[in-house]
Motif scaffolding. Structure first.
Motif, PDB file in Angstrom:
ATOM      1  N   LYS A 246       0.835  -1.199   0.000  1.00 56.08           N
ATOM      2  CA  LYS A 246       0.000   0.000   0.000  1.00 56.08           C
ATOM      3  C   LYS A 246       0.869   1.247   0.000  1.00 56.08           C
ATOM      4  O   LYS A 246       1.948   1.265   0.585  1.00 56.08           O
ATOM      5  N   ARG A 247       0.346   2.289  -0.647  1.00 53.77           N
ATOM      6  CA  ARG A 247       1.037   3.583  -0.676  1.00 53.77           C
ATOM      7  C   ARG A 247       0.352   4.520   0.290  1.00 53.77           C
ATOM      8  O   ARG A 247      -0.861   4.693   0.241  1.00 53.77           O
ATOM      9  N   ALA A 248       1.138   5.151   1.137  1.00 50.83           N
ATOM     10  CA  ALA A 248       0.587   6.120   2.085  1.00 50.83           C
ATOM     11  C   ALA A 248       0.610   7.517   1.471  1.00 50.83           C
ATOM     12  O   ALA A 248      -0.371   8.249   1.516  1.00 50.83           O
TER      13      ALA A 248
ATOM     14  N   VAL B 213      -7.680   1.291  -4.010  1.00 44.67           N
ATOM     15  CA  VAL B 213      -6.466   0.892  -3.308  1.00 44.67           C
ATOM     16  C   VAL B 213      -5.273   1.355  -4.132  1.00 44.67           C
ATOM     17  O   VAL B 213      -5.099   0.943  -5.280  1.00 44.67           O
ATOM     18  N   HIS B 214      -4.464   2.250  -3.555  1.00 43.51           N
ATOM     19  CA  HIS B 214      -3.237   2.711  -4.205  1.00 43.51           C
ATOM     20  C   HIS B 214      -2.097   1.846  -3.693  1.00 43.51           C
ATOM     21  O   HIS B 214      -1.951   1.649  -2.486  1.00 43.51           O
ATOM     22  N   PHE B 215      -1.289   1.325  -4.614  1.00 45.05           N
ATOM     23  CA  PHE B 215      -0.225   0.406  -4.228  1.00 45.05           C
ATOM     24  C   PHE B 215       0.974   0.571  -5.151  1.00 45.05           C
ATOM     25  O   PHE B 215       0.917   1.305  -6.143  1.00 45.05           O
TER      26      PHE B 215
ATOM     27  N   ILE C 269      -1.969  -7.506  -1.933  1.00 46.25           N
ATOM     28  CA  ILE C 269      -1.474  -6.239  -1.380  1.00 46.25           C
ATOM     29  C   ILE C 269      -1.438  -6.362   0.132  1.00 46.25           C
ATOM     30  O   ILE C 269      -2.483  -6.327   0.791  1.00 46.25           O
ATOM     31  N   GLU C 270      -0.233  -6.567   0.634  1.00 45.99           N
ATOM     32  CA  GLU C 270       0.014  -6.726   2.076  1.00 45.99           C
ATOM     33  C   GLU C 270      -0.896  -7.789   2.694  1.00 45.99           C
ATOM     34  O   GLU C 270      -1.499  -7.583   3.734  1.00 45.99           O
TER      35      GLU C 270
ATOM     36  N   THR D  68      -3.799  -8.980   1.615  1.00 41.86           N
ATOM     37  CA  THR D  68      -5.193  -8.946   1.152  1.00 41.86           C
ATOM     38  C   THR D  68      -5.211  -9.274  -0.335  1.00 41.86           C
ATOM     39  O   THR D  68      -4.514  -8.638  -1.122  1.00 41.86           O
TER      40      THR D  68
END
Length: 196
Positions: A10-12, A39-41, A64-65, A67
């Motif tokens: 994931k991108r913060a 979901v941004h990744f 993604i992490e 999930t």
């Protein structure tokens, strides 16, 4: 459909500077939409090689992490000069929602026009299709066994079997058998010789 796994994080921070930093470290930013939330990744660029540089269509298992999401690639962006992969968009699959996708065309059979000396020219390599995820084909078969010299097969003549709808213009030619110059001149000579 074939499945391919892509492992991402994931991108913060979604700013330009962090995106540039990710690309410099050989990561590709992406977004997954169509589900409950976007979901941004980001993921290693090497994982996209089989997905992006292939004529085949894949269902992607996005991890993604921890999930897992079922998705298909909707859009891809490249750098205009060095062709580096810049960004990938994915659409999350839902069993009850139809999906629009580009599906590759596969020619089946032997054309009588090619046997006589014509050249088979593929005009469309992919067709836009709308279907439920379970009904998406790996490829669309186009039967060319009736394709004569100088004729073409249009999108409207393709038999889909009813599982999916082709959105590409029905009048667009998929494949054509062209008459080579040598064959044209031989036919012209025959026509002239026959008139005398």
């Amino acid at each position: 459909m074939k499945t391919l796994e892509i492992i991402g994080f994931k991108r913060a921070n979604l700013g330009k500077s962090q995106t540039k930093e990710l690309r410099n470290e050989s990561y590709v930013p992406g977004v997954l939409y169509g589900g409950a939330e976007q979901v941004h990744f980001y993921a290693p660029a090497i994982l996209f090689r089989d997905l992006v540089y292939s004529p085949e269509v894949y269902e992607v298992d996005l991890n993604i992490e921890g999930t897992h999401y079922r998705a298909v690639m909707q859009d891809v962006q490249f750098h205009p000069v060095n062709e580096m992969l810049l960004h990938v968009d994915f659409l999350e699959l839902q069993e009850d929602k139809p999906v629009k996708m580009e599906i590759p065309v596969k020619m089946v059979g032997t054309s009588p026009g090619v046997i006589v000396g014509g050249k088979l020219v593929t005009k469309l390599r992919k067709l836009k299709v709308k279907a439920l995820p379970a009904n998406l084909p790996d490829y669309i078969e186009v039967d060319i066994s009736d394709l004569e010299l100088g004729k073409s097969i249009k999108v409207g003549k393709i038999n889909t079997g009813g599982n999916f709808e082709i959105l590409t213009n029905a009048l667009a030619p998929v494949a054509t058998v062209t008459i080579p110059r040598a064959l044209k001149s031989a036919q012209m000579e025959e026509a002239r010789g026959g008139k005398k």
